[in-house]
Design a protein around this motif. Structure first.
Motif, mmCIF file in Angstrom:
data_model
loop_
_atom_site.group_PDB
_atom_site.id
_atom_site.type_symbol
_atom_site.label_atom_id
_atom_site.label_comp_id
_atom_site.label_asym_id
_atom_site.label_seq_id
_atom_site.Cartn_x
_atom_site.Cartn_y
_atom_site.Cartn_z
ATOM 1 N N ASP A 42 0.895 -1.333 -0.034
ATOM 2 C CA ASP A 42 0.014 -0.161 -0.013
ATOM 3 C C ASP A 42 0.744 1.424 0.124
ATOM 4 O OD1 ASP A 42 -1.962 1.936 0.329
ATOM 5 O OD2 ASP A 42 -3.028 0.789 1.972
ATOM 6 N N ASP A 43 0.815 1.917 -1.244
ATOM 7 C CA ASP A 43 1.669 3.204 -1.120
ATOM 8 C C ASP A 43 3.218 2.919 -1.444
ATOM 9 O OD1 ASP A 43 -0.832 4.394 -0.452
ATOM 10 O OD2 ASP A 43 -0.206 5.360 1.196
ATOM 11 N N ILE A 81 -5.347 6.283 -6.053
ATOM 12 C CA ILE A 81 -6.000 6.287 -4.445
ATOM 13 C C ILE A 81 -6.254 4.894 -4.100
ATOM 14 C CG2 ILE A 81 -8.114 7.270 -5.132
ATOM 15 C CD1 ILE A 81 -7.693 8.578 -2.049
ATOM 16 N N CYS A 82 -6.240 4.497 -2.923
ATOM 17 C CA CYS A 82 -6.338 3.170 -2.539
ATOM 18 C C CYS A 82 -7.557 2.230 -3.073
ATOM 19 C CB CYS A 82 -6.405 3.101 -1.009
ATOM 20 S SG CYS A 82 -5.739 1.500 -0.204
ATOM 21 N N ASN A 103 -12.198 7.049 -1.824
ATOM 22 C CA ASN A 103 -12.382 6.113 -0.775
ATOM 23 C C ASN A 103 -13.600 6.099 -0.069
ATOM 24 O OD1 ASN A 103 -9.690 5.016 -1.215
ATOM 25 N ND2 ASN A 103 -8.820 6.576 0.464
ATOM 26 N N HIS A 132 -9.108 -3.131 2.092
ATOM 27 C CA HIS A 132 -9.451 -1.886 1.817
ATOM 28 C C HIS A 132 -10.140 -1.439 0.428
ATOM 29 C CE1 HIS A 132 -8.634 2.716 2.042
ATOM 30 N NE2 HIS A 132 -9.456 2.493 3.037
ATOM 31 N N GLN A 149 -8.209 0.755 7.123
ATOM 32 C CA GLN A 149 -6.925 0.899 6.873
ATOM 33 C C GLN A 149 -5.940 -0.136 7.825
ATOM 34 O OE1 GLN A 149 -5.702 2.697 4.810
ATOM 35 N NE2 GLN A 149 -6.671 4.590 4.640
ATOM 36 N N HIS A 202 1.925 2.275 4.450
ATOM 37 C CA HIS A 202 0.898 3.357 4.224
ATOM 38 C C HIS A 202 1.076 4.345 5.597
ATOM 39 C CE1 HIS A 202 -3.107 5.140 4.925
ATOM 40 N NE2 HIS A 202 -3.258 4.947 3.500
ATOM 41 N N ARG A 203 0.699 5.361 5.525
ATOM 42 C CA ARG A 203 0.866 6.422 6.473
ATOM 43 C C ARG A 203 0.211 5.804 7.817
ATOM 44 N NH1 ARG A 203 -2.148 12.261 6.582
ATOM 45 N NH2 ARG A 203 -0.904 13.356 8.001
ATOM 46 N N TYR A 252 2.387 12.245 14.994
ATOM 47 C CA TYR A 252 1.541 11.393 14.341
ATOM 48 C C TYR A 252 2.510 10.883 13.055
ATOM 49 C CZ TYR A 252 -1.939 9.316 11.529
ATOM 50 O OH TYR A 252 -2.840 8.293 11.015
ATOM 51 N N TYR A 275 -4.330 12.312 17.280
ATOM 52 C CA TYR A 275 -4.005 11.372 16.212
ATOM 53 C C TYR A 275 -2.982 10.270 16.818
ATOM 54 C CZ TYR A 275 -6.323 13.442 12.345
ATOM 55 O OH TYR A 275 -7.295 14.169 11.506
ATOM 56 N N ASP A 373 2.031 11.599 0.450
ATOM 57 C CA ASP A 373 1.010 11.125 -0.206
ATOM 58 C C ASP A 373 0.911 10.920 -1.879
ATOM 59 O OD1 ASP A 373 -1.784 10.658 1.272
ATOM 60 O OD2 ASP A 373 -2.576 11.331 -0.653
ATOM 61 N N LYS A 374 -0.291 11.230 -2.206
ATOM 62 C CA LYS A 374 -0.300 10.320 -3.886
ATOM 63 C C LYS A 374 -1.496 11.331 -4.505
ATOM 64 C CE LYS A 374 -3.054 7.547 -1.069
ATOM 65 N NZ LYS A 374 -2.563 7.019 0.161
ATOM 66 N N ARG A 375 -2.580 10.741 -5.496
ATOM 67 C CA ARG A 375 -3.529 11.242 -5.950
ATOM 68 C C ARG A 375 -3.373 12.139 -7.296
ATOM 69 N NH1 ARG A 375 -7.191 11.989 -1.349
ATOM 70 N NH2 ARG A 375 -6.172 10.800 0.391
ATOM 71 N N HIS A 457 -6.163 16.120 2.037
ATOM 72 C CA HIS A 457 -5.048 16.552 1.099
ATOM 73 C C HIS A 457 -5.489 17.386 -0.238
ATOM 74 C CE1 HIS A 457 -2.455 14.193 3.763
ATOM 75 N NE2 HIS A 457 -3.207 13.008 3.261
HETATM 76 C C1 SGN Z 1 -5.953 8.432 5.243
HETATM 77 C C2 SGN Z 1 -4.543 9.256 5.595
HETATM 78 C C3 SGN Z 1 -4.148 10.034 4.283
HETATM 79 C C4 SGN Z 1 -4.294 9.029 3.146
HETATM 80 C C5 SGN Z 1 -5.621 8.509 3.061
HETATM 81 C C6 SGN Z 1 -5.705 7.716 2.052
HETATM 82 N N1 SGN Z 1 -4.557 10.293 6.610
HETATM 83 O O1 SGN Z 1 -6.806 9.195 5.340
HETATM 84 O O2 SGN Z 1 -2.864 10.643 4.597
HETATM 85 O O3 SGN Z 1 -4.186 10.060 1.839
HETATM 86 O O4 SGN Z 1 -5.664 7.777 4.170
HETATM 87 O O5 SGN Z 1 -4.860 6.571 1.919
HETATM 88 S S1 SGN Z 1 -4.300 9.566 8.203
HETATM 89 O O6 SGN Z 1 -4.548 10.528 8.887
HETATM 90 O O7 SGN Z 1 -5.659 8.572 8.476
HETATM 91 O O8 SGN Z 1 -3.246 8.745 8.147
HETATM 92 S S2 SGN Z 1 -5.117 5.421 1.079
HETATM 93 O O9 SGN Z 1 -4.232 4.569 0.733
HETATM 94 O O10 SGN Z 1 -6.358 4.630 2.005
HETATM 95 O O11 SGN Z 1 -5.888 5.854 -0.009
#
Ligand code: SGN
Ligand code: CA
Length: 539
Positions: A42-43, A81-82, A103, A132, A149, A202-203, A252, A275, A373-375, A457
C-alpha cells in the motif's frame, strides 16, 4: 488355432491403438494451469525499490522478481488512491464504471471480481492482508483481511469466522498467514490464486522495532524538488495539502513525542497529539513498549536540541529524514518478508509453475515537490511498481516501457489461467509483453481520472491522457485548468507547457485523443457531474 491367432492379433492391434491414442491425448492436453501469487503493498513508491533506483534503499527480494522476470517502467494506475485502485484491479474496469471513484463512494457490488472467476474455474483462492475497498472479498476460499486501513502493531483481522487480533508486526503476520495457507491449508490438487496484500508502507509509517532502530540512524539523499515553489503550474499543485513542511504532523507522522513539543512551547496542530495518542502508539503492549520507547525518546531528544535553532528549510529537511527513516524501515520489512515467500516457493518446488506479481495500489511522493501522499497524475503517484516473474515464459532480466495499467491485471491473470475474459472488462492482457512480443501491443495512451475532492489533502478533481512522451491533464470542479508536460524533456514535471506555441499541435492532438479515450471507456462530462452531485448529496 487360426481364430486364436486372429484374436491375439486383434488384441495386439487394440493395445497399440490405445497406447497411440493415449499418447495423442497427452500431447493435446492443455499445459498445466499456473498458480498466481499477487503481492501488493500500500503506497509503495517505485523510487523505493532498488530495481528501479537504488538511491534510497536496497530491496534484493523484490528485485529478484524483476531479475528473474520483467520490470515495467511505465506501469501506472487509473486513479491514484487506494480503494478505487483496488476495485479497478479486481474488476478490470475504470472507477466511473465500478463506482468506487474515491475512498468514500460505494463499490457497485453487482460487478464481478476476478477471484470469483478463478474460483468458478476450479482454482483454490485466498486473500491475506489489506484489501481496503469497503467490502469483504468475493470468490476466495479463505481470507483474513485488515478492517479498513488496519494497524501496524498487534493488528485486528476480519475472517470468515469473525474478528481476531494477533500480537506482532503486521507485515510479518500477513506473511505468516500467507505461508501457513500455502504450506498447510490449501487443496494441493488445485492450482491456486493467492493475494498477499501488505498494509505497509501506508501512513503513519510505523516500522517494526528492529527496523525502527536501524533506520532511525540513517540519512537519505533529498529529492531535487523538495523545496518546489510550484511556479510554472496552474492552481492544483499550489493548493494541495500534502506538504512535508506544513501538513506532515510532528508526532503522528514524525514520531516526536507530544510531551517534547509541549516542552518547547511550540504551537501545534490540534490533530497531532490526538492522532498520535489514539493510533498505533496506543496499540503497543507492555513487552513491546521499552523497545519502541527508547527510539521514540532519542528522536524526541534530538528534536528538542535541534528544532529551536533550525531555519524553515532545515526543519523541512529534518522532517523529510524522519519520514524516510520510517517509510523505508517499513519497506525493508516488506522486502524481507517477500524473500520468505519466494524462498518457500523455491523449497516447495512451486516456483516453476507460479506467476509472481509485485505491485502497489499506486505510487507515492517521497519528498518530490515537497510532498508526501499521492492522488495526482504526476509521475510519482501516477506510476506504480510492477515486476512479474513467470518461469519459462518471461525472459529473465526483461524490462518494458509500454503504457500498462492496473486496469490490465485481471485480464492478464485470466488469460494466463486459460479462463474466459468477460467482454465488459476494459483492460488489455499483458501476456504478449510478458512473452516479449511487442508487435501484438497497440496501446499508446492511457486514461486517468481522480475524484476525491474536496477531501483529505485537497487534490483537485482531474482527468487526463498520458503517452510515453506527454501528459495532458484537465483540472475541474472549482477550476477549469489544463496542464501539459513533456515527459521526455521535463522528467520532474516542473513546467506546464500548455501555452508554449511549440506544443500547440501536440495540445490539439492530445485533446482530441483524450475525447476519444473518454468515449472508449464510457466516461463523459455528464458522468463527472453525476459523481459531483452524488458527493454533494452525501454531505
Ligand atoms: C488516510 C490518511 C491520508 C491518506 C488516506 C488515503 N490520513 O486518510 O494521508 O491519503 O488515508 O490513503 S491519516 O491521518 O488517516 O493517516 S489510502 O491509501 O487509503 O488511499
Ligand atoms: Ca494506497
Amino acid at each position: 488355432m487360426i481364430n486364436r491367432i486372429k484374436a491375439n492379433i486383434l488384441i495386439a492391434i487394440s493395445i497399440i491403438f490405445l497406447i497411440v491414442s493415449c499418447q495423442t491425448l497427452k500431447e493435446k492436453k492443455p499445459p498445466k494451469r499456473p498458480n498466481i501469487l499477487f503481492i501488493m503493498s500500500d503506497d509503495h513508491a517505485y523510487q523505493a525499490i532498488s530495481a528501479y533506483s537504488d538511491h534510497l534503499i536496497q530491496t534484493p527480494n523484490i528485485d529478484r522478481i524483476g531479475n528473474e522476470g520483467i520490470l515495467f517502467t511505465n506501469a501506472c494506475v487509473t486513479n491514484s488512491i487506494c480503494a478505487p485502485s483496488r476495485a479497478t484491479i479486481l474488476t478490470g474496469k475504470h472507477a466511473h464504471i465500478h463506482g468506487k471513484i474515491d475512498n468514500r463512494m460505494p463499490f457497485d457490488t453487482t460487478q464481478i471480481t476476478f477471484p470469483q472467476l478463478f474460483q468458478a474455474a476450479g482454482y483454490e483462492t485466498a486473500m491475506y492482508g489489506k484489501l481496503h475497498f469497503g467490502n469483504n472479498p468475493k470468490g476466495v476460499d479463505d481470507f483474513m483481511i485488515l478492517p479498513g486501513q488496519g494497524s501496524y502493531i498487534n493488528p485486528s483481522f476480519i475472517t470468515p469466522e469473525g474478528d481476531t487480533t494477533i500480537t506482532g508486526y503486521v507485515t510479518d503476520i500477513i506473511t505468516d498467514l500467507t505461508l501457513t495457507w500455502l504450506d498447510r491449508k490449501r487443496d494441493n490438487s488445485k492450482p491456486f490464486l493467492l493475494m498477499y496484500l501488505h498494509k505497509a508502507p501506508h501512513r503513519a509509517w510505523w516500522p517494526s522495532t528492529e527496523k525502527f532502530k536501524t533506520f532511525s540512524k540513517r540519512e537519505f539523499p533529498e529529492p531535487e524538488s523538495l523545496f518546489d515553489e510550484y511556479t510554472n503550474r496552474e492552481t492544483a499543485a499550489k493548493v494541495a495539502e500534502m506538504t512535508i513542511a506544513d501538513e506532515m504532523l510532528l508526532s503522528y507522522d514524525n514520531k516526536v513525542l507530544p510531551e517534547a513539543i509541549a516542552e518547547l512551547g511550540i504551537s501545534d496542530d490540534p490533530r497531532n497529539k490526538r492522532y498520535f495518542d489514539g493510533s498505533e502508539f496506543a496499540r503497543i503492549n507492555e513487552t513491546q513498549m521499552p523497545f519502541y520507547k527508547s527510539i521514540l525518546d532519542s528522536i524526541s531528544d534530538e528534536f528538542k536540541t535541534l528544532w529551536p535553532t533550525m531555519s524553515d528549510n532545515e526543519k523541512r529537511s529534518w522532517k523529510y529524514q524522519r519520514y524516510m527513516q520510517d517509510y523505508l524501515g517499513c519497506i525493508s520489512s516488506v522486502d524481507d518478508n517477500v524473500g520468505r515467500v519466494l524462498d518457500y516457493l523455491d523449497e516447495s518446488g512451486l516456483a516453476e509453475n507460479t506467476i509472481v506479481i509485485y505491485t502497489s495500489d499506486q505510487g507515492f511522493y517521497l519528498g518530490e515537490h515537497g510532498w508526501f501522499d499521492k492522488r495526482f497524475i504526476y509521475d510519482e503517484s501516477f506510476k506504480t511498481p510492477l515486476l512479474i516473474r513467470w518461469p519459462n515464459v518471461i525472459k529473465p532480466g526483461s524490462t518494458n516501457d509500454e503504457m500498462v495499467q492496473n486496469l490490465d491485471f485481471a485480464q492478464t491473470f485470466l488469460e494466463a489461467a486459460q479462463i474466459a475474459v468477460p467482454g465488459d472488462m476494459q483492460g488489455v492482457s499483458l501476456i504478449p509483453l510478458l512473452k516479449g512480443d511487442a508487435t501484438q501491443w497497440n496501446r499508446d495512451a492511457v486514461y486517468y481520472h481522480y475524484y476525491e475532492y474536496p477531501g483529505p489533502h485537497m487534490v483537485k478533481r482531474h482527468y487526463g491522457i498520458v503517452t510515453k512522451n506527454y501528459k495532458l491533464a484537465h483540472f475541474y470542479y472549482d477550476v477549469d485548468e489544463w496542464e501539459l508536460y513533456d515527459r521526455k524533456k521535463d522528467l520532474q514535471e516542473m513546467t506546464n507547457v500548455l501555452s508554449d506555441p511549440d506544443y500547440a499541435d501536440i495540445v490539439n492532438e492530445l485533446k482530441q485523443q483524450l475525447k476519444e479515450l473518454r468515449i472508449k471507456y464510457v466516461d463523459s462530462p455528464e458522468l463527472d457531474q453525476k459523481y459531483i452531485d452524488m458527493f454533494i448529496n452525501k454531505n
